[in-house]
Design a protein around this motif. Sequence first.
Motif, PDB file in Angstrom:
ATOM      1  N   HIS A  45       0.822  -1.203   0.000  1.00  0.00           N
ATOM      2  CA  HIS A  45       0.000   0.000   0.000  1.00  0.00           C
ATOM      3  C   HIS A  45       0.859   1.257   0.000  1.00  0.00           C
ATOM      4  CE1 HIS A  45      -3.057  -2.909   1.023  1.00  0.00           C
ATOM      5  NE2 HIS A  45      -3.900  -2.031   0.533  1.00  0.00           N
ATOM      6  N   LEU A  46       1.952   1.234   0.718  1.00  0.00           N
ATOM      7  CA  LEU A  46       2.861   2.381   0.702  1.00  0.00           C
ATOM      8  C   LEU A  46       3.470   2.572  -0.692  1.00  0.00           C
ATOM      9  CD1 LEU A  46       4.667   1.950   4.127  1.00  0.00           C
ATOM     10  CD2 LEU A  46       2.871   3.587   3.521  1.00  0.00           C
ATOM     11  N   PHE A  47       3.814   1.469  -1.333  1.00  0.00           N
ATOM     12  CA  PHE A  47       4.376   1.561  -2.675  1.00  0.00           C
ATOM     13  C   PHE A  47       3.331   2.055  -3.681  1.00  0.00           C
ATOM     14  CE2 PHE A  47       5.717  -0.280  -6.766  1.00  0.00           C
ATOM     15  CZ  PHE A  47       6.899   0.436  -6.905  1.00  0.00           C
ATOM     16  N   ALA A  48       2.095   1.576  -3.565  1.00  0.00           N
ATOM     17  CA  ALA A  48       1.027   2.043  -4.459  1.00  0.00           C
ATOM     18  C   ALA A  48       0.771   3.535  -4.234  1.00  0.00           C
ATOM     19  CB  ALA A  48      -0.251   1.248  -4.221  1.00  0.00           C
ATOM     20  N   TRP A  49       0.810   3.980  -2.994  1.00  0.00           N
ATOM     21  CA  TRP A  49       0.639   5.405  -2.695  1.00  0.00           C
ATOM     22  C   TRP A  49       1.758   6.213  -3.335  1.00  0.00           C
ATOM     23  CZ3 TRP A  49       3.677   8.550   0.614  1.00  0.00           C
ATOM     24  CH2 TRP A  49       3.152   9.815   0.817  1.00  0.00           C
ATOM     25  N   ARG A  50       2.982   5.713  -3.259  1.00  0.00           N
ATOM     26  CA  ARG A  50       4.120   6.407  -3.869  1.00  0.00           C
ATOM     27  C   ARG A  50       3.948   6.481  -5.384  1.00  0.00           C
ATOM     28  NH1 ARG A  50       8.465   5.836  -6.776  1.00  0.00           N
ATOM     29  NH2 ARG A  50      10.389   6.912  -6.291  1.00  0.00           N
ATOM     30  N   CYS A  51       3.477   5.407  -5.988  1.00  0.00           N
ATOM     31  CA  CYS A  51       3.262   5.414  -7.438  1.00  0.00           C
ATOM     32  C   CYS A  51       2.174   6.401  -7.835  1.00  0.00           C
ATOM     33  CB  CYS A  51       2.891   4.015  -7.923  1.00  0.00           C
ATOM     34  SG  CYS A  51       4.262   2.858  -7.910  1.00  0.00           S
ATOM     35  N   LEU A  52       1.132   6.500  -7.024  1.00  0.00           N
ATOM     36  CA  LEU A  52       0.049   7.428  -7.343  1.00  0.00           C
ATOM     37  C   LEU A  52       0.455   8.879  -7.116  1.00  0.00           C
ATOM     38  CD1 LEU A  52      -2.982   5.461  -5.916  1.00  0.00           C
ATOM     39  CD2 LEU A  52      -2.482   5.938  -8.303  1.00  0.00           C
ATOM     40  N   VAL A  53       1.296   9.142  -6.128  1.00  0.00           N
ATOM     41  CA  VAL A  53       1.721  10.512  -5.833  1.00  0.00           C
ATOM     42  C   VAL A  53       2.712  11.016  -6.876  1.00  0.00           C
ATOM     43  CG1 VAL A  53       3.023  11.893  -4.177  1.00  0.00           C
ATOM     44  CG2 VAL A  53       1.231  10.387  -3.380  1.00  0.00           C
ATOM     45  N   SER A  54       3.643  10.176  -7.284  1.00  0.00           N
ATOM     46  CA  SER A  54       4.662  10.608  -8.257  1.00  0.00           C
ATOM     47  C   SER A  54       4.451   9.914  -9.597  1.00  0.00           C
ATOM     48  CB  SER A  54       6.059  10.321  -7.715  1.00  0.00           C
ATOM     49  OG  SER A  54       6.225   8.942  -7.535  1.00  0.00           O
ATOM     50  N   GLN A  55       3.342  10.223 -10.234  1.00  0.00           N
ATOM     51  CA  GLN A  55       3.017   9.590 -11.509  1.00  0.00           C
ATOM     52  C   GLN A  55       3.940  10.044 -12.631  1.00  0.00           C
ATOM     53  OE1 GLN A  55      -1.096   9.903 -12.531  1.00  0.00           O
ATOM     54  NE2 GLN A  55      -1.785   8.948 -10.634  1.00  0.00           N
ATOM     55  N   SER A  56       4.564  11.199 -12.463  1.00  0.00           N
ATOM     56  CA  SER A  56       5.441  11.690 -13.527  1.00  0.00           C
ATOM     57  C   SER A  56       6.665  10.794 -13.714  1.00  0.00           C
ATOM     58  CB  SER A  56       5.890  13.116 -13.219  1.00  0.00           C
ATOM     59  OG  SER A  56       6.608  13.147 -12.002  1.00  0.00           O
ATOM     60  N   GLN A  57       7.089  10.103 -12.664  1.00  0.00           N
ATOM     61  CA  GLN A  57       8.234   9.191 -12.791  1.00  0.00           C
ATOM     62  C   GLN A  57       7.904   8.018 -13.695  1.00  0.00           C
ATOM     63  OE1 GLN A  57       9.696   7.540  -9.144  1.00  0.00           O
ATOM     64  NE2 GLN A  57      11.210   6.285 -10.155  1.00  0.00           N
ATOM     65  N   PHE A  58       6.641   7.653 -13.740  1.00  0.00           N
ATOM     66  CA  PHE A  58       6.250   6.470 -14.501  1.00  0.00           C
ATOM     67  C   PHE A  58       5.638   6.822 -15.853  1.00  0.00           C
ATOM     68  CE2 PHE A  58       5.984   5.434  -9.989  1.00  0.00           C
ATOM     69  CZ  PHE A  58       6.964   4.477  -9.950  1.00  0.00           C
ATOM     70  N   ALA A  59       5.631   8.102 -16.210  1.00  0.00           N
ATOM     71  CA  ALA A  59       5.135   8.517 -17.524  1.00  0.00           C
ATOM     72  C   ALA A  59       6.180   8.190 -18.574  1.00  0.00           C
ATOM     73  CB  ALA A  59       4.826  10.007 -17.528  1.00  0.00           C
ATOM     74  N   GLN A  60       5.737   7.941 -19.766  1.00  0.00           N
ATOM     75  CA  GLN A  60       6.675   7.622 -20.839  1.00  0.00           C
ATOM     76  C   GLN A  60       7.500   8.843 -21.200  1.00  0.00           C
ATOM     77  OE1 GLN A  60       5.698   5.233 -23.996  1.00  0.00           O
ATOM     78  NE2 GLN A  60       4.804   3.657 -22.731  1.00  0.00           N
ATOM     79  N   GLN A  61       8.765   8.611 -21.367  1.00  0.00           N
ATOM     80  CA  GLN A  61       9.689   9.693 -21.715  1.00  0.00           C
ATOM     81  C   GLN A  61       9.611   9.979 -23.209  1.00  0.00           C
ATOM     82  OE1 GLN A  61      11.391  11.147 -19.245  1.00  0.00           O
ATOM     83  NE2 GLN A  61      10.534   9.702 -17.774  1.00  0.00           N
ATOM     84  N   LYS A  62       9.514  11.255 -23.549  1.00  0.00           N
ATOM     85  CA  LYS A  62       9.499  11.639 -24.961  1.00  0.00           C
ATOM     86  C   LYS A  62      10.942  11.772 -25.453  1.00  0.00           C
ATOM     87  CE  LYS A  62       5.114  13.970 -24.773  1.00  0.00           C
ATOM     88  NZ  LYS A  62       4.386  15.209 -25.009  1.00  0.00           N
ATOM     89  N   ILE A  63      11.156  11.264 -26.619  1.00  0.00           N
ATOM     90  CA  ILE A  63      12.510  11.307 -27.206  1.00  0.00           C
ATOM     91  C   ILE A  63      12.683  12.671 -27.870  1.00  0.00           C
ATOM     92  CG2 ILE A  63      14.055  10.289 -28.889  1.00  0.00           C
ATOM     93  CD1 ILE A  63      12.561   7.654 -28.469  1.00  0.00           C
TER      94      ILE A  63
END
Length: 118
Positions: A98-116
């Motif tokens: 649950h702590l990890f899921a909360w971290r993923c939801l709070v910092s969604q920009s880290q998991f967004a696809q990077q534009k080349i």
Amino acid sequence: MWYFVSYYGAAIYGLVTPGKKWMIDAAVLHAGAAVQAQFSYIVSAVYDMKQSAVYPPNGINTTQLVNSFYRLLDGQHLSPQCNAIFWTVNLALLVVPHLFAWRCLVSQSQFAQQKIKQ
């Protein structure tokens, strides 16, 4: 345990290589599965069975079996260290996803696809 280990391997991969959009969905899904599994396991481990549920049908006398089973349920065979280990491990398996899921939801920009950049 198989699902926990395989998911944590995928989570480590997703954290090391940014841009994995599936990490948010996988983290939330795993957190829900973890709470369901750990709740069921913890409740079944501390549940006090009634004597009628232990007796097999056809009136077979199993007094010795029942008495040894009740000693297991009372926890008299376990030391306080074993009880502490049981609660620590199982509550960690309940809370950490649950702590990890909360971290993923709070910092969604880290998991967004990077534009080349071109």
